[in-house]
Enzyme design. Sequence first.
Site, PDB file in Angstrom:
ATOM      1  N   ASP A 241       0.746  -1.364  -0.022  1.00 52.39           N
ATOM      2  CA  ASP A 241      -0.020  -0.040  -0.117  1.00 52.39           C
ATOM      3  C   ASP A 241       0.866   1.269   0.190  1.00 52.39           C
ATOM      4  O   ASP A 241       1.943   1.006   0.417  1.00 52.39           O
ATOM      5  CB  ASP A 241      -1.016  -0.179   1.074  1.00 52.39           C
ATOM      6  CG  ASP A 241      -2.084   0.829   0.896  1.00 52.39           C
ATOM      7  OD1 ASP A 241      -2.170   1.764   0.073  1.00 52.39           O
ATOM      8  OD2 ASP A 241      -3.070   0.789   1.641  1.00 52.39           O
TER       9      ASP A 241
HETATM   10  C1  BGC Z   1      -5.177   3.359  -0.290  1.00 56.39           C
HETATM   11  C2  BGC Z   1      -5.077   2.170  -1.360  1.00 56.39           C
HETATM   12  C3  BGC Z   1      -4.728   2.897  -2.641  1.00 56.39           C
HETATM   13  C4  BGC Z   1      -3.398   3.586  -2.537  1.00 56.39           C
HETATM   14  C5  BGC Z   1      -2.952   4.320  -3.771  1.00 56.39           C
HETATM   15  C6  BGC Z   1      -3.738   4.142  -0.136  1.00 56.39           C
HETATM   16  O1  BGC Z   1      -3.962   5.236   0.763  1.00 56.39           O
HETATM   17  O2  BGC Z   1      -5.217   2.347   1.012  1.00 56.39           O
HETATM   18  O3  BGC Z   1      -6.275   1.243  -1.340  1.00 56.39           O
HETATM   19  O4  BGC Z   1      -4.557   1.889  -3.798  1.00 56.39           O
HETATM   20  O5  BGC Z   1      -3.433   4.548  -1.408  1.00 56.39           O
HETATM   21  O6  BGC Z   1      -3.916   5.333  -4.042  1.00 56.39           O
END
Ligand code: BGC
Length: 801
Positions: free
Chosen positions: A225
């Site tokens: 993540d």
């Molecule tokens: C989220 C993810 C997301 C990523 C990129 C994170 O804060 O938890 O689900 O894919 O950001 O935007």
Amino acid sequence: MTATTDHLRPLLEKLTLEQKAALIQGADFWTTTPLPEIGLRALTLSDGPAGVRGPRWDEREPSLNMPSGSALAASWDVDLAYRYGAAAASEARRKGVDVVLGPTINLHRSPLGGRHFECLSEDPELTAELGAAYVRGLQENGVAATPKHYVANDSETDRFTVDVEVDDRALRELYLAPFERAVEAGAWSIMSAYNSVDGVTMTENELLEDPLNSEWGFDGVVVSDWTAVRSLDAIAAAQDLAMPGPAPAWADLVAAVRDGRVQESDIDRKVLRILLLAERVGALEGSDAIVPAPLDASAFAREAAIEGTVLLQNSGVLPLDPAALTRIAVIGHNAKDARTQGGGSATVLPESVVSPLDALCESFASADVRYEIGAVVQEGVAEFPLAAITNPVTGEPGLRVSFLAADGTELFTEDRRATALVWFGGDAPIGASRTIVLATRFTPTETGEIQLGFAGANPGRVFVDDKLVLDDVPVLEGTDLGAAFLNPPSLTAAVRVEAGRPVDIRAEFTRESRGGIDGALSVTLGIAPERTDPDLLIARAAEAARAAEVAVVVVGTNSAVESEGYDRVDLDLPGRQDDLVRAVAATGTPTIVVVNAGSPVVLPWASSVAAIVQGYFGGQEFGHAVADVLTGAAEPGGRLPTTWPATLADVPVSDVTPVEGRLYYDEGINIGYRAWLKNAAEPAFPFGHGLGYTQWSWDAAHRTGDTVEVTVTNTGARTGKQVVQVYAERTDSSVDRPVRWLVGFAVAQVAAGDTATVTIPVPARRLAHWTGEWVVEPGTYTLAVGSSVAELPLRVEWTQE
Ligand code: BGC
């Protein structure tokens, strides 16, 4: 089946340590490092999951906005989930994206979870089946899926640091199960979560190796993540790609290999996996990407929204007959400004959105449709309508944005067509800018006082016709990306305007790192709702209802309620919406309530209204889906993927706040309907519930091998959809089990008067429990069959060797 990477070894051997270190972390926000020396281009990753935003968060490059995860799950339709994945693949390729960051397959452990709208269901089997279908739909069209967030990221409070304490049985039977099925479906990538499980942060957690790789045979790439990689320990763990990049925690990687802190072989393994992923999506010379099937985007979005719309209650008022009605009141903020998706990273920017009001006016073209807002729902500043703003430089609708260095030099400019702006990757030099200036000419349509201002995390000044009207510094709560960056506070000033007289607006923002991610910035310039007396708004709505033959009230949440980075604090509809519904219902005019929320909300007036339709966050065609269902042009296709409580006090898991950094999943395997059954408690609407416009008889169910065959007849006068649900029960079990649990389901579309038989596989594994291994307890199970967890007219005895 685990693929071999032997054929990629010669490429690996051509790479220097520096090149390998660069490849296992992003080149920037959304792309990986290209290595033309070995014929490898950059891979582009993008959110998702309900559409594909693309590498730029920019209204000039719009995306298809499909219904959110909870709406998709409400369809209970595996074929639809497959086509939803295929639609995402088509969008991905149109936007140059190789890897979609979805589906989100964490569970609805608590309805308070901020990203509940994005996740599918409280049930692991429903989540697993639909999630796997989404994965196949994407990947059979050449684009990688990234099921997320592995694992136990089921709420948002303190999500970067929370340590989830969950026992092995619950982990296996509930939270890991959808990921296991996604790997069986062949997922090419998986996203590791921010949180810890049992004391170890997920990007370093043993669960990445076992069961993901060693037991399930995952051969794809574990993508972190965003910013979740914390240290070099993630190298020895099976964390393959750190995003975004370059990752600060791995800045020292090359030196760490040279001095023996990190094994180069661990890096090689990651490189091979990334090369395999590149080959799969056609990013490696000599590999061809599959071309996605053509997509009729808005037709699919409309169909998906209809299939996810749940008719919760109906006194018989629905369906409405457009030919018979002459006066309709349409009431509610969300009727006009519908929420078609939740907030946070899942946001996409649709080209256009059909509101319920637009669609009802279309469907009831010969009736007098009167609209009243009734209650203000959206809080804070909303962007200017494009038609009301002119770019002072180009003369076109929109605004000019200028990025200035500390010495005032103009570094970059953009001509934009929206005043809600997010830079999160993309071309603008956010990092190098000191000041960002927005300039537009606003032409009011009404005379009076407006609440002009901005929502953002950075200090801002707003000038109207060169006069300073607002100069303020937002106070941020928390430091989370979602809270501080995607849902920042609003600051406004009262400004008098005259209809038709344009005013020049200039807003200047000073860039500071204030809780956001460096290189990212969000700001909305616009107007906050007028502060009309709330009782007056309700009175006006009641008057409109009184004068109508039927009232449609669209209630819902706002963007401050369902988003990312924080959880909900209650299940109430924001503002005065409950009072509004009561007042409309009290007029005696039949009242139909449409709920526009991604998660359950409390409906304390339910017994006083004629019908309730849960429309979820229905995507850009939400309005059409609502009108189709209300008029009966379409059958309401949805069934609840999650139990709907009558009050927060009844909810089994109603606390998602960690205690001293820990969140205890003490309820074990009993979440959702399993907990309601265990406590013998009555929800407002049970799991699986949803009405249609026809009648059914449940004729027979019997076992054939490892399947259950169920025969149903549509005894009504119109074509209908039935979702046949099969639950297992085991009363004499030697282990503690749920009262019943979902083991299979199928959709039957049946014409009036016809009989259909559906065949539902029940592999032995659906009956198994985890004791350190999967064990199927021999003996007799009862399979209960019906239309919800609480409506089970048919039973099959099922003996297991
Ligand atoms: C989220 C993810 C997301 C990523 C990129 C994170 O804060 O938890 O689900 O894919 O950001 O935007």
